[in-house]
Write a protein that holds these residues in place. Sequence first.
Motif, short mmCIF file in Angstrom:
data_model
loop_
_atom_site.label_atom_id
_atom_site.label_comp_id
_atom_site.label_asym_id
_atom_site.label_seq_id
_atom_site.Cartn_x
_atom_site.Cartn_y
_atom_site.Cartn_z
N THR A 1 76.33 108.84 67.94
CA THR A 1 75.10 109.26 68.68
C THR A 1 74.27 110.26 68.08
N GLY A 2 74.84 110.81 66.86
CA GLY A 2 74.32 112.16 66.22
C GLY A 2 74.75 113.33 66.62
N ALA A 3 74.29 114.42 65.99
CA ALA A 3 75.05 115.87 66.46
C ALA A 3 73.61 116.63 66.27
N GLU A 4 73.33 117.31 67.27
CA GLU A 4 72.01 118.16 67.32
C GLU A 4 72.63 119.51 66.99
N LEU A 5 72.00 119.98 65.82
CA LEU A 5 72.29 121.63 65.09
C LEU A 5 71.43 122.45 65.86
N VAL A 6 70.11 122.42 66.27
CA VAL A 6 69.32 123.29 66.79
C VAL A 6 68.37 122.37 67.43
N PRO A 7 67.52 122.97 68.52
CA PRO A 7 66.51 122.07 69.03
C PRO A 7 65.57 121.38 67.91
N GLY A 8 65.45 120.23 68.01
CA GLY A 8 64.55 119.52 66.91
C GLY A 8 65.31 119.04 65.78
N VAL A 9 66.53 119.30 65.59
CA VAL A 9 67.36 118.89 64.23
C VAL A 9 68.49 118.34 64.70
N ARG A 10 68.49 117.08 64.21
CA ARG A 10 69.60 116.08 64.53
C ARG A 10 70.26 115.43 63.22
N LEU A 11 71.77 115.49 63.00
CA LEU A 11 72.25 114.85 62.13
C LEU A 11 72.49 113.25 62.49
N LEU A 12 72.32 112.49 61.73
CA LEU A 12 72.61 111.11 62.25
C LEU A 12 73.75 110.61 61.10
N PRO A 13 74.69 109.82 61.69
CA PRO A 13 75.57 109.33 60.47
C PRO A 13 74.96 108.19 59.88
N THR A 14 75.15 108.29 58.54
CA THR A 14 74.70 107.01 57.66
C THR A 14 75.60 106.67 56.54
N PRO A 15 76.57 106.39 56.97
CA PRO A 15 77.83 106.12 56.08
C PRO A 15 77.62 105.18 55.18
N HIS B 1 77.17 105.31 51.46
CA HIS B 1 76.93 106.04 49.99
C HIS B 1 78.08 106.80 49.80
N THR B 2 78.30 107.77 50.70
CA THR B 2 79.56 108.22 50.86
C THR B 2 80.13 108.21 52.50
N PRO B 3 81.45 108.30 52.87
CA PRO B 3 81.84 107.90 54.09
C PRO B 3 81.14 109.17 55.02
N GLY B 4 80.97 110.34 54.60
CA GLY B 4 80.28 111.26 55.79
C GLY B 4 78.82 111.62 55.77
N HIS B 5 78.15 110.54 54.90
CA HIS B 5 76.77 111.00 54.56
C HIS B 5 76.13 111.20 55.84
N VAL B 6 74.95 112.04 56.06
CA VAL B 6 74.19 112.13 57.31
C VAL B 6 72.62 112.01 56.70
N ALA B 7 71.88 111.32 57.50
CA ALA B 7 70.51 111.66 57.46
C ALA B 7 70.20 112.98 58.39
N VAL B 8 69.08 113.40 58.24
CA VAL B 8 68.47 114.36 59.02
C VAL B 8 67.21 114.08 59.95
N GLU B 9 67.39 113.99 61.17
CA GLU B 9 65.99 113.71 61.94
C GLU B 9 65.64 114.93 62.56
N LEU B 10 64.10 115.19 62.43
CA LEU B 10 63.34 116.42 62.93
C LEU B 10 62.54 115.85 63.98
N THR B 11 62.30 116.35 65.15
CA THR B 11 61.51 116.16 66.41
C THR B 11 60.81 117.49 66.66
N SER B 12 59.70 117.46 66.67
CA SER B 12 58.63 118.42 67.41
C SER B 12 57.43 117.82 68.17
N HIS B 13 57.22 118.20 69.39
CA HIS B 13 56.15 117.74 70.31
C HIS B 13 56.10 116.25 70.11
N ASP B 14 57.03 115.28 70.29
CA ASP B 14 57.08 113.88 70.34
C ASP B 14 56.94 113.45 69.04
#
Length: 304
Positions: A195-209, A211-224
């Motif tokens: 389901t992903g991991a929130e680092l700080v409000p508005g920043v979430r790591l999404l697992p996208t394995p 390319h490498t087994p632990g690869h992540v994409a970074v989702e950024l959200t602000s005011h919808d």
Amino acid sequence: MNTTPANSPHTTAWTIGDATIHRIDETPLPPETGPWLLPAATTDVVTGEDWLHPDFADDAGTLRLDSHSFALTIGGRRILIDTGIGNGKTRANPAWHDLRTDYLQRLAAAGFHPDTIDLVILTHLHTDHVGWNTREAPDGTWVPTFLNARYLTSRVEREFWAGYPMDEPRRQMFRDSVLPVEDAGLLDLVDVPATGAELVPGVRLLPTPGHTPGHVAVELTSHDETALITGDCLHHPVQLAHPAIGSCVDIHPAQAEATRRSLLDSLADTATVVLGTHFPPPTAGRVVGRGDGYRLVPVLPVGW
């Protein structure tokens, strides 16, 4: 020595809610990168996608690829996402060997002096994503570049490489760009569930394995409003039209393809702005469905 010119004077940034995402250019990658990295992206395939021209490929079907980072302030934190190739490093790839760019000056010019960075997010631990983790000290040792930052990567990623039989070039990369950060106690490993991991409000790591087994994409959200920084789950927009096209350095090619298809399906026909870590200018766009695949509709930087 490989020396690259200064970047365009244009502002290269996108606004997502209250956040401004800056592209910090390091260097264009040479034309031979495309056929090596994405061998199934033949000239016939590329020229068959007219929307790739002229920004993402030339008229002859040669892919354009870049090395850059993204910097932003969100949730009160000053964040750098991936750190490129780095300067003065011994690399097997001639395009990466002994670079001399003004990357740190560009970072500072965008308002992010290295000492002000709070978080460095590493989508994965490949050579062209960790290089500016460190810089060379006067005594010739490699020391962390961002001394006031915590460096983050997924736990799966670091533990995979700890048990991987590395060749000498990869061991060298770990010695000069990863181990100094660990030795300084600056590297944090993050558990990233499905389901992903929130680092700080508005920043979430999404697992996208894949390319490498632990690869992540970074989702950024602000005011919808939402943006997604790809790392290497997508190398080039041609993969939107042909998700089966994989990278020659994917650790698990079938998983990488499944990740691409799932990610693109989730992004298609939404307002999410996708920023490709190797996409050349205009770099950002929205994913729209097109036949059996997708295409990228560019979103231009602020002021362009």
